[in-house]
Each structure stands twice: as structure tokens, then as C-alpha cells.
Design a protein around this motif. Structure first.
Motif, PDB file in Angstrom:
ATOM      1  N   GLY A   7       0.821  -1.200   0.000  1.00  0.00           N
ATOM      2  CA  GLY A   7       0.000   0.000   0.000  1.00  0.00           C
ATOM      3  C   GLY A   7       0.850   1.242   0.000  1.00  0.00           C
ATOM      4  N   ILE A   8       0.253   2.363   0.347  1.00  0.00           N
ATOM      5  CA  ILE A   8       0.961   3.629   0.380  1.00  0.00           C
ATOM      6  C   ILE A   8       1.928   3.621   1.557  1.00  0.00           C
ATOM      7  N   ALA A  65      -5.904   6.781  11.996  1.00  0.00           N
ATOM      8  CA  ALA A  65      -4.975   5.652  12.024  1.00  0.00           C
ATOM      9  C   ALA A  65      -5.687   4.351  11.662  1.00  0.00           C
ATOM     10  N   ALA A  66      -6.951   4.215  12.113  1.00  0.00           N
ATOM     11  CA  ALA A  66      -7.706   2.997  11.816  1.00  0.00           C
ATOM     12  C   ALA A  66      -7.930   2.823  10.322  1.00  0.00           C
ATOM     13  N   ALA A  67      -8.000   3.947   9.587  1.00  0.00           N
ATOM     14  CA  ALA A  67      -8.210   3.877   8.139  1.00  0.00           C
ATOM     15  C   ALA A  67      -7.010   3.293   7.409  1.00  0.00           C
ATOM     16  N   LYS A 100     -10.055   0.505  -0.695  1.00  0.00           N
ATOM     17  CA  LYS A 100      -8.631   0.510  -1.055  1.00  0.00           C
ATOM     18  C   LYS A 100      -8.081   1.916  -1.266  1.00  0.00           C
ATOM     19  N   HIS A 101      -8.523   2.833  -0.425  1.00  0.00           N
ATOM     20  CA  HIS A 101      -8.005   4.193  -0.436  1.00  0.00           C
ATOM     21  C   HIS A 101      -7.582   4.571   0.982  1.00  0.00           C
ATOM     22  N   GLN A 102      -6.778   5.608   1.090  1.00  0.00           N
ATOM     23  CA  GLN A 102      -6.356   6.139   2.373  1.00  0.00           C
ATOM     24  C   GLN A 102      -6.323   7.661   2.305  1.00  0.00           C
ATOM     25  N   PRO A 103      -6.664   8.334   3.411  1.00  0.00           N
ATOM     26  CA  PRO A 103      -6.575   9.796   3.417  1.00  0.00           C
ATOM     27  C   PRO A 103      -5.110  10.211   3.532  1.00  0.00           C
ATOM     28  N   VAL A 104      -4.646  10.993   2.597  1.00  0.00           N
ATOM     29  CA  VAL A 104      -3.233  11.349   2.547  1.00  0.00           C
ATOM     30  C   VAL A 104      -3.075  12.870   2.566  1.00  0.00           C
ATOM     31  N   GLY A 105      -2.208  13.379   3.419  1.00  0.00           N
ATOM     32  CA  GLY A 105      -1.941  14.808   3.464  1.00  0.00           C
ATOM     33  C   GLY A 105      -1.994  15.355   4.879  1.00  0.00           C
ATOM     34  N   PHE A 106      -2.621  16.517   5.082  1.00  0.00           N
ATOM     35  CA  PHE A 106      -2.692  17.105   6.412  1.00  0.00           C
ATOM     36  C   PHE A 106      -3.998  17.862   6.597  1.00  0.00           C
ATOM     37  N   THR A 107      -4.554  17.830   7.825  1.00  0.00           N
ATOM     38  CA  THR A 107      -5.722  18.614   8.188  1.00  0.00           C
ATOM     39  C   THR A 107      -5.292  19.665   9.203  1.00  0.00           C
ATOM     40  N   VAL A 108      -5.928  20.833   9.153  1.00  0.00           N
ATOM     41  CA  VAL A 108      -5.627  21.907  10.086  1.00  0.00           C
ATOM     42  C   VAL A 108      -6.850  22.137  10.970  1.00  0.00           C
ATOM     43  N   LEU A 109      -6.679  22.057  12.290  1.00  0.00           N
ATOM     44  CA  LEU A 109      -7.765  22.246  13.242  1.00  0.00           C
ATOM     45  C   LEU A 109      -7.654  23.610  13.884  1.00  0.00           C
ATOM     46  N   SER A 110      -8.782  24.274  14.017  1.00  0.00           N
ATOM     47  CA  SER A 110      -8.784  25.613  14.593  1.00  0.00           C
ATOM     48  C   SER A 110     -10.029  25.820  15.450  1.00  0.00           C
ATOM     49  N   ASN A 111     -10.058  26.940  16.191  1.00  0.00           N
ATOM     50  CA  ASN A 111     -11.198  27.294  17.038  1.00  0.00           C
ATOM     51  C   ASN A 111     -11.619  26.136  17.939  1.00  0.00           C
ATOM     52  N   VAL A 112     -10.631  25.527  18.592  1.00  0.00           N
ATOM     53  CA  VAL A 112     -10.901  24.384  19.463  1.00  0.00           C
ATOM     54  C   VAL A 112     -11.450  24.876  20.804  1.00  0.00           C
ATOM     55  N   VAL A 113     -12.640  24.368  21.185  1.00  0.00           N
ATOM     56  CA  VAL A 113     -13.282  24.811  22.418  1.00  0.00           C
ATOM     57  C   VAL A 113     -13.820  23.606  23.187  1.00  0.00           C
ATOM     58  N   VAL A 114     -13.530  23.558  24.486  1.00  0.00           N
ATOM     59  CA  VAL A 114     -14.127  22.558  25.370  1.00  0.00           C
ATOM     60  C   VAL A 114     -15.349  23.207  26.004  1.00  0.00           C
ATOM     61  N   VAL A 170      -5.940  17.397   2.290  1.00  0.00           N
ATOM     62  CA  VAL A 170      -6.063  15.938   2.336  1.00  0.00           C
ATOM     63  C   VAL A 170      -6.662  15.438   1.028  1.00  0.00           C
ATOM     64  N   VAL A 171      -6.039  14.432   0.450  1.00  0.00           N
ATOM     65  CA  VAL A 171      -6.567  13.816  -0.764  1.00  0.00           C
ATOM     66  C   VAL A 171      -6.837  12.344  -0.503  1.00  0.00           C
ATOM     67  N   SER A 172      -7.607  11.731  -1.391  1.00  0.00           N
ATOM     68  CA  SER A 172      -7.860  10.306  -1.328  1.00  0.00           C
ATOM     69  C   SER A 172      -6.766   9.585  -2.097  1.00  0.00           C
ATOM     70  N   GLY A 173      -5.957   8.798  -1.392  1.00  0.00           N
ATOM     71  CA  GLY A 173      -4.849   8.105  -2.040  1.00  0.00           C
ATOM     72  C   GLY A 173      -5.205   6.671  -2.392  1.00  0.00           C
ATOM     73  N   ASN A 174      -4.957   6.275  -3.618  1.00  0.00           N
ATOM     74  CA  ASN A 174      -5.224   4.914  -4.075  1.00  0.00           C
ATOM     75  C   ASN A 174      -4.118   3.984  -3.572  1.00  0.00           C
ATOM     76  N   VAL A 175      -4.488   3.004  -2.759  1.00  0.00           N
ATOM     77  CA  VAL A 175      -3.504   2.099  -2.151  1.00  0.00           C
ATOM     78  C   VAL A 175      -2.792   1.252  -3.200  1.00  0.00           C
TER      79      VAL A 175
END
Length: 257
Positions: free
Chosen positions: A88-89, A126-128, A162-176, A195-200
Motif C-alpha cells: 500500500g501507500i 490511524a484505523a483507516a 482501497k483508499h487512504q486519506p493522505v496529506g494534512f488537516t488543520v484544526l482551529s477554534n478548538v473549544v471545550v 487531504v486527498v484520497s490516495g489509491n492504495v
């Protein structure tokens, strides 16, 4: 509205996660999967993918917390590292999670809830990356009830297509929010334009999960304590797509350590 992350093959996989942050670049070109590339709160998920790496927000210092390196105190990870590489990737960091701005802590309980929310986010991604089944130890550790059913189904769809999320996500405005000894709500914006869909099978990238210059999703986790000191789990997730609370990609400055 309830989260509805569909299609791991690129047909509106506008979902987290996943369910790990270090470094990321704004441009995910076609050569993304071929090179050493180099997705709430953390550093990258490595190609090994049993557990994500450490969050840039350190874990609270309590008993029964995950180790400072962000990995659960189980033996699955070490056993996995001894196994031969899976097909895979395979890249140094195939998915990353970055903060736009590192959240501030109010007190120990606030810190504990935020830490567990970040681990849940990373665990889903990670489970993906599992070869056949999304039911990882970390997914069971940080998710429960209908929340677990959702997270498992989301990750399993990536695996089955047979795909995986590839790249990076940016999280903002995090509030509890609504934090009591019995429950809590953690809300945040996610920018998935990196984030793109990567073909394994072919190691090639597909479409981005979020169009450039569009509003991000506003995600909310409902969380409950497990009864074990320092451990909270996500028991539900809701999402407002293209929320006015979430500025377009690039309108927020990425920050990491």
C-alpha cells in the motif's frame, strides 16, 4: 446535524480524520504519493499506522494516561513494528494533524478532556490505515457507543475501497464546552483542503476532500469519562458542513512545534 462522511474513494469523504501533527505543506501535487511527503491536534501518523505519533499538546500528568509519546500502553504497536511492511501507500508521514493555534488549558480536567479528544481524532485516521479491519486498540480506547460505531464505519470504508486519506488537516477554534464530571463537548473546525484520497494499489492521489477557499466543517464531539482516572471517550459526533465558524483555508495561520 449528524456527521455523514461518505465515500472513501473521493465521493464526498469530507470527514476527519482520522480518526494524527508535525509538518505539512499547502500544496499536495500529483507527485505527493511518490515522494517522501514528508491530518485535531497532533503530529503525523506514520506509515506503520498502528498508533499516531505524539500530540503537540502534551498529555496531562496523571496515572493511566497515554505515554508522552502519544501511544497507548498496549503491545500492539511494538508487535506491529516488528512485522514486515504491508503493501500500500508507504510514506514517512502519510497523514498529519496540525493546530492553527495551540489551544490554551484552563485546568487539569480541561487538559485531560482535550488530550483524549485529540487522541480520538487521530485514532480514527490511524484505523483507516489498517490492512483489513478498522477495529484497532486505540479506536476502542478513545471511542464508545454510537460514536465508536460511526468512527469504525468511517475508517472501514476507506479500507474497503482501497483508499487512504493522505496529506494534512488543520484544526482551529478548538473549544471545550459544557464540561462537567459526567460529560463534555469538544468543538473544532477542520480544514481538509490539504487531504486527498490516495489509491492504495496505484499510490496515486485523487481529489481533495475539501475545495480550496471553501469554509471548513465544524465538528463536535460528545464525551464521557470511563471511570478510569484520566480517560474520556467520544460517544457521539455531529458536524455542520461549510460552517460560517470555520474560515476558508489559508485564512488561518498554521502553528506547530
Amino acid at each position: 446535524m449528524r456527521a455523514n462522511r461518505t465515500g472513501a474513494s473521493g465521493a464526498d469523504v469530507n470527514g476527519p480524520r482520522g480518526r494524527g501533527p508535525e509538518r505539512g505543506r499547502d500544496k499536495m501535487a500529483t507527485g505527493l504519493l511518490a515522494g517522501a511527503l514528508g491530518v485535531f491536534m497532533a503530529i503525523g501518523i506514520s506509515a506503520c499506522n498502528t498508533n499516531p505519533h505524539a500530540a503537540d499538546v502534551p498529555p496531562p500528568s496523571t496515572e493511566n494516561q497515554p505515554a508522552a509519546n502519544g501511544q497507548s500502553p498496549d503491545t500492539e504497536s511494538s508487535a506491529h513494528h516488528k512485522a514486515p511492511p504491508k503493501p500500500g501507500i508507504v510514506l514517512p508521514n502519510t497523514i498529519q494533524v496540525l493546530y492553527a493555534t495551540t489551544p490554551a488549558f484552563q485546568d487539569l480536567t480541561h487538559h485531560i478532556v482535550l488530550w483524549n479528544a485529540s487522541q480520538a481524532y487521530k485514532a480514527m485516521y490511524a484505523a483507516a490505515y489498517q490492512p483489513t479491519q478498522a477495529a484497532t486498540a486505540d479506536l476502542k480506547r478513545y471511542w464508545t457507543g454510537t460514536g465508536y460505531e460511526y468512527a469504525h464505519a468511517w475508517a472501514q470504508q476507506w479500507i474497503d475501497t482501497k483508499h487512504q486519506p493522505v496529506g494534512f488537516t488543520v484544526l482551529s477554534n478548538v473549544v471545550v464546552e459544557n464540561l462537567t464530571p459526567e460529560q463534555a463537548t469538544v468543538g473544532f473546525c477542520e480544514d481538509l483542503s490539504g487531504v486527498v484520497s490516495g489509491n492504495v494499489a496505484t499510490h496515486t492521489p485523487g481529489k481533495a476532500l475539501q475545495p480550496k477557499n471553501s469554509l471548513g466543517n465544524r465538528v463536535e464531539y460528545s464525551m464521557v469519562p470511563t471511570g478510569v482516572k484520566g480517560q474520556w471517550q467520544v460517544n457521539g459526533e455531529s458536524m455542520a458542513r461549510a460552517s460560517a465558524m470555520c474560515p476558508p483555508p489559508g485564512a488561518q495561520k498554521k502553528h506547530h512545534h
